[in-house]
Motif scaffolding. Sequence first.
Motif, PDB file in Angstrom:
ATOM      1  N   VAL A 215      -7.021  13.181   5.324  1.00  0.00           N
ATOM      2  CA  VAL A 215      -5.784  12.735   4.383  1.00  0.00           C
ATOM      3  C   VAL A 215      -5.915  11.335   4.311  1.00  0.00           C
ATOM      4  N   VAL A 216      -5.985  10.499   3.179  1.00  0.00           N
ATOM      5  CA  VAL A 216      -5.644   8.989   3.160  1.00  0.00           C
ATOM      6  C   VAL A 216      -4.752   8.968   1.931  1.00  0.00           C
ATOM      7  N   GLY A 217      -4.319   7.900   1.494  1.00  0.00           N
ATOM      8  CA  GLY A 217      -3.580   7.577   0.350  1.00  0.00           C
ATOM      9  C   GLY A 217      -3.972   7.522  -1.032  1.00  0.00           C
ATOM     10  N   PRO A 218      -3.435   7.569  -1.983  1.00  0.00           N
ATOM     11  CA  PRO A 218      -3.875   7.936  -3.121  1.00  0.00           C
ATOM     12  C   PRO A 218      -4.651   6.965  -3.757  1.00  0.00           C
ATOM     13  N   TYR A 219      -4.557   5.805  -3.019  1.00  0.00           N
ATOM     14  CA  TYR A 219      -5.427   4.500  -3.753  1.00  0.00           C
ATOM     15  C   TYR A 219      -6.415   4.044  -2.835  1.00  0.00           C
ATOM     16  N   ASP A 220      -6.614   4.699  -1.656  1.00  0.00           N
ATOM     17  CA  ASP A 220      -7.426   4.118  -0.594  1.00  0.00           C
ATOM     18  C   ASP A 220      -8.874   4.265  -0.948  1.00  0.00           C
TER      19      ASP A 220
ATOM     20  N   GLN B 296      -9.193   5.955  -7.036  1.00  0.00           N
ATOM     21  CA  GLN B 296     -10.050   5.612  -5.598  1.00  0.00           C
ATOM     22  C   GLN B 296     -11.320   5.136  -6.351  1.00  0.00           C
ATOM     23  N   GLU B 297     -11.823   3.907  -5.677  1.00  0.00           N
ATOM     24  CA  GLU B 297     -13.140   3.477  -5.724  1.00  0.00           C
ATOM     25  C   GLU B 297     -13.892   4.030  -4.525  1.00  0.00           C
ATOM     26  N   PHE B 298     -15.162   4.478  -5.028  1.00  0.00           N
ATOM     27  CA  PHE B 298     -15.984   5.093  -3.781  1.00  0.00           C
ATOM     28  C   PHE B 298     -17.017   3.932  -3.284  1.00  0.00           C
ATOM     29  N   LYS B 299     -17.350   3.998  -1.957  1.00  0.00           N
ATOM     30  CA  LYS B 299     -17.944   3.276  -1.337  1.00  0.00           C
ATOM     31  C   LYS B 299     -18.889   3.888  -0.228  1.00  0.00           C
TER      32      LYS B 299
ATOM     33  N   ARG C 191       0.898  -1.287  -0.055  1.00  0.00           N
ATOM     34  CA  ARG C 191       0.031   0.030  -0.151  1.00  0.00           C
ATOM     35  C   ARG C 191       0.762   1.149   0.035  1.00  0.00           C
ATOM     36  N   ILE C 192       0.448   2.127  -0.656  1.00  0.00           N
ATOM     37  CA  ILE C 192       1.147   3.646  -0.820  1.00  0.00           C
ATOM     38  C   ILE C 192      -0.085   4.666   0.063  1.00  0.00           C
TER      39      ILE C 192
END
Length: 286
Positions: free
Chosen positions: A109-114, A281-284, A66-67
Amino acid sequence: MKLLRVGPAGAERPALLDEDGTTLRDLSGLVADIDGGLLADPDALARVRDAAAGGVLPALDAAGLRIGPPVARIGKVVCIGLNYHDHASETGAEPPAEPVVFFKAADTVVGPYDTVLVPRRSRKTDWEAELAVVIGRTARYLADSEDPLSYVAGYAVSHDVSEREFQLERGGTWDKGKNCETFNPLGPWLVTADEVPDPQALSLRLWVNGRLRQDGSTADQIFPVADVVRYVSQFMTLYPGDVVNTGTPAGVALGQPEPKPFLRAGDVVELEIEGLGRQRQEFKDA
């Protein structure tokens, strides 16, 4: 240099992306983290540069790694609203006479692919690709004679996710529509300022489910990066590791014809800034 942080959320370790653009190098034996302390320490940064040039940093296996956000322990996220001529025009707003300033909490703030969470009862979650400025020196009441860009440690891709109903229709300031959890993916890298000779010459693009929605340039900013840093320093002290989101170009859902294509669970957003990397990012549902 392209600095980043990898590993599980809350347990990231510092890393560096090699000049080949594919190999990750472990910095944990050299520095504790990528944070304000490191960014304010030119000697420590020089050691990182020397180690990278000397080829002595161990490689990391990037598979499944994870990044995270490229900066740890961010003090504050300062945001500039309506800072592109075309974005102000699409939303029907007059270009501001002075920068519009608001805040996001650092815990957005979260990671770019979270995963990004669509808030409960949200009807108008929106996207905003932005250039983030990361501060490297304490900036306080910068004078006209000072170069604000000399206070910048580097730049990153930022996604200023927004809930427009919460922001604009629920009273008060914009904060309610800007501070929902996961609403500020950052990264993948912090690109040091020496690799970005002109922050006003960067292209920004964003796609929703594969469709290009934003295609702009920082050349269209109403208040350039240098002016923003100087301006903000008149009202608050900017510390090393603070982040400044500098606004978004045209193409947001708010500016589209009805029915506006606001984000829903299952949507996928991808964005990139020239030379600074790409996010997805995928949205949930929250």
